[in-house]
Design a protein around this motif. Sequence first.
Motif, PDB file in Angstrom:
ATOM      1  N   TYR A 119       0.856  -1.182   0.000  1.00  0.00           N
ATOM      2  CA  TYR A 119       0.000   0.000   0.000  1.00  0.00           C
ATOM      3  C   TYR A 119       0.895   1.236   0.000  1.00  0.00           C
ATOM      4  N   TRP A 120       0.405   2.318  -0.635  1.00  0.00           N
ATOM      5  CA  TRP A 120       1.210   3.539  -0.619  1.00  0.00           C
ATOM      6  C   TRP A 120       0.277   4.745  -0.474  1.00  0.00           C
ATOM      7  N   PRO A 121       0.626   5.686   0.434  1.00  0.00           N
ATOM      8  CA  PRO A 121      -0.263   6.834   0.696  1.00  0.00           C
ATOM      9  C   PRO A 121      -0.421   7.715  -0.538  1.00  0.00           C
ATOM     10  N   PRO A 122      -1.632   8.260  -0.732  1.00  0.00           N
ATOM     11  CA  PRO A 122      -1.903   9.082  -1.918  1.00  0.00           C
ATOM     12  C   PRO A 122      -1.526  10.543  -1.730  1.00  0.00           C
ATOM     13  N   PHE A 123      -0.849  10.880  -0.618  1.00  0.00           N
ATOM     14  CA  PHE A 123      -0.540  12.279  -0.318  1.00  0.00           C
ATOM     15  C   PHE A 123       0.491  12.832  -1.287  1.00  0.00           C
ATOM     16  N   ARG A 124       0.296  14.080  -1.721  1.00  0.00           N
ATOM     17  CA  ARG A 124       1.282  14.741  -2.590  1.00  0.00           C
ATOM     18  C   ARG A 124       2.486  15.232  -1.788  1.00  0.00           C
ATOM     19  N   GLU A 134       6.251  15.187   3.166  1.00  0.00           N
ATOM     20  CA  GLU A 134       6.253  15.220   4.626  1.00  0.00           C
ATOM     21  C   GLU A 134       5.120  14.369   5.187  1.00  0.00           C
ATOM     22  N   LYS A 135       3.934  14.447   4.564  1.00  0.00           N
ATOM     23  CA  LYS A 135       2.797  13.653   5.034  1.00  0.00           C
ATOM     24  C   LYS A 135       3.035  12.161   4.794  1.00  0.00           C
ATOM     25  N   CYS A 136       3.669  11.844   3.668  1.00  0.00           N
ATOM     26  CA  CYS A 136       4.005  10.435   3.400  1.00  0.00           C
ATOM     27  C   CYS A 136       4.967   9.905   4.450  1.00  0.00           C
ATOM     28  N   MET A 137       5.992  10.718   4.769  1.00  0.00           N
ATOM     29  CA  MET A 137       6.978  10.308   5.769  1.00  0.00           C
ATOM     30  C   MET A 137       6.319  10.118   7.131  1.00  0.00           C
ATOM     31  N   GLU A 138       5.384  11.022   7.472  1.00  0.00           N
ATOM     32  CA  GLU A 138       4.674  10.917   8.746  1.00  0.00           C
ATOM     33  C   GLU A 138       3.837   9.638   8.803  1.00  0.00           C
ATOM     34  N   ALA A 139       3.183   9.313   7.676  1.00  0.00           N
ATOM     35  CA  ALA A 139       2.374   8.090   7.614  1.00  0.00           C
ATOM     36  C   ALA A 139       3.237   6.855   7.828  1.00  0.00           C
ATOM     37  N   VAL A 140       4.451   6.871   7.272  1.00  0.00           N
ATOM     38  CA  VAL A 140       5.370   5.738   7.424  1.00  0.00           C
ATOM     39  C   VAL A 140       5.829   5.628   8.872  1.00  0.00           C
ATOM     40  N   GLU A 154      -5.322   3.459   4.732  1.00  0.00           N
ATOM     41  CA  GLU A 154      -6.618   3.824   4.156  1.00  0.00           C
ATOM     42  C   GLU A 154      -6.906   5.282   4.482  1.00  0.00           C
ATOM     43  N   THR A 155      -7.775   5.890   3.696  1.00  0.00           N
ATOM     44  CA  THR A 155      -8.229   7.260   3.934  1.00  0.00           C
ATOM     45  C   THR A 155      -9.745   7.273   3.853  1.00  0.00           C
ATOM     46  N   GLY A 156     -10.389   7.676   4.945  1.00  0.00           N
ATOM     47  CA  GLY A 156     -11.846   7.682   4.974  1.00  0.00           C
ATOM     48  C   GLY A 156     -12.452   6.315   4.760  1.00  0.00           C
ATOM     49  N   PRO A 171      -9.221   1.908   1.127  1.00  0.00           N
ATOM     50  CA  PRO A 171      -7.816   1.466   1.106  1.00  0.00           C
ATOM     51  C   PRO A 171      -7.002   2.235   0.070  1.00  0.00           C
ATOM     52  N   TRP A 172      -5.722   2.419   0.371  1.00  0.00           N
ATOM     53  CA  TRP A 172      -4.819   3.087  -0.564  1.00  0.00           C
ATOM     54  C   TRP A 172      -4.512   2.159  -1.736  1.00  0.00           C
ATOM     55  N   GLU A 173      -3.961   2.767  -2.781  1.00  0.00           N
ATOM     56  CA  GLU A 173      -3.552   2.000  -3.960  1.00  0.00           C
ATOM     57  C   GLU A 173      -2.359   1.112  -3.614  1.00  0.00           C
ATOM     58  N   LYS A 174      -2.325  -0.064  -4.212  1.00  0.00           N
ATOM     59  CA  LYS A 174      -1.181  -0.957  -4.032  1.00  0.00           C
ATOM     60  C   LYS A 174      -0.204  -0.768  -5.185  1.00  0.00           C
ATOM     61  N   LEU A 175       1.082  -0.642  -4.849  1.00  0.00           N
ATOM     62  CA  LEU A 175       2.124  -0.480  -5.863  1.00  0.00           C
ATOM     63  C   LEU A 175       2.994  -1.732  -5.905  1.00  0.00           C
ATOM     64  N   ASN A 176       3.504  -2.045  -7.081  1.00  0.00           N
ATOM     65  CA  ASN A 176       4.439  -3.164  -7.215  1.00  0.00           C
ATOM     66  C   ASN A 176       5.788  -2.769  -6.623  1.00  0.00           C
ATOM     67  N   ILE A 177       6.397  -3.666  -5.890  1.00  0.00           N
ATOM     68  CA  ILE A 177       7.656  -3.352  -5.210  1.00  0.00           C
ATOM     69  C   ILE A 177       8.656  -4.488  -5.382  1.00  0.00           C
TER      70      ILE A 177
END
Length: 320
Positions: free
Chosen positions: A29-34, A37-43, A50-52, A55-61
């Motif tokens: 899963y990966w946060p949809p935030f632009r 800083e918000k992505c780093m905080e989520a990690v 998830e938001t609201g 679930p967030w989008e899943k990315l291949n890793i």
Amino acid sequence: MYAVVTLQDSDEVMVAPSHWLSSDKKQSYWPPFRSSEKCMEAVQKRLKPETGGKPWEKLNISFHKEYDSFGKAKEGQKEITEQKERSFLLATGFPGMLKRQRPESTQDMSKNPLPTPSTSTSRLSADDKDDLLQMLRDIKSKVQENSSMLKKLLKVNTASEAPSSSSLSTEDVKTSLNLPLRTFEDVARTENELRNATTRQKYVKYLSRIGGLGPKDVIKNIMQQVLTDNLAMEFNWQGRGDKKPFSKLILTDVIRDAASKHSVMKKDCETEIKTYLWYTIDRIGRKRPRVCEGVTSELTPPTLLDSAFQSEIGMFFLDD
């Protein structure tokens, strides 16, 4: 627990909470935030992915390693990033820089000797090599950025073009919405339909599938699907002169909502709608053969449309 992974779309080495990863560790899963800083905080806070409730989008890793703390994971991220950079420099033909950047022990060098640097590279000063190394990193970053953007564009286009077995095709939806609108009667009927929240959402969903490169392109493409040029000629933004005010239509709010899905701000949306309506006559003139000087003789007579339009929608157009 935290994991160090490489996002395959962008080739970026990132840290992610272990519970974001799929069981086979091939997706995350990966946060949809632009905001980074918000992505780093989520990690760091190991937020629920998830938001609201969605679930967030899943990315291949590509999974590298897990760590028991965020600090150790960041160190691992740095180490793996440097390894990837060294591999990139070797592949681009500048291995001589790596001796200065990260010296190896004599024993390791004897086991895995680096290729001898070229004469031209060895003559570079330390500052020149630093500049060249930074340039290569910038080039790599730009290539990754462009590659990521291209993959996202292809993904969006593929998703919009692929037919869904559980829904109508794009052309069928367009037909069911009776677009483009051709007369004031069509506009009046649509305005009544858009008072229903479900129908309004159906229009927003359809129009939001129409993309473009930048606000001007997005609005132009949407407006072409919404109105014929003949009908668009009867509107301007405020309804000045003998025109009808497009800004007062519920349809205008629907267009704003659809355009916002492509990050078009409200102000930019209104500006581009005004411009589109303003140049309608020019578009008609370019499309039609110039048999005579004017084009108004081939247009639908506005007087016949006005009475029907005003009787259906009401007198709010007369406020201006």
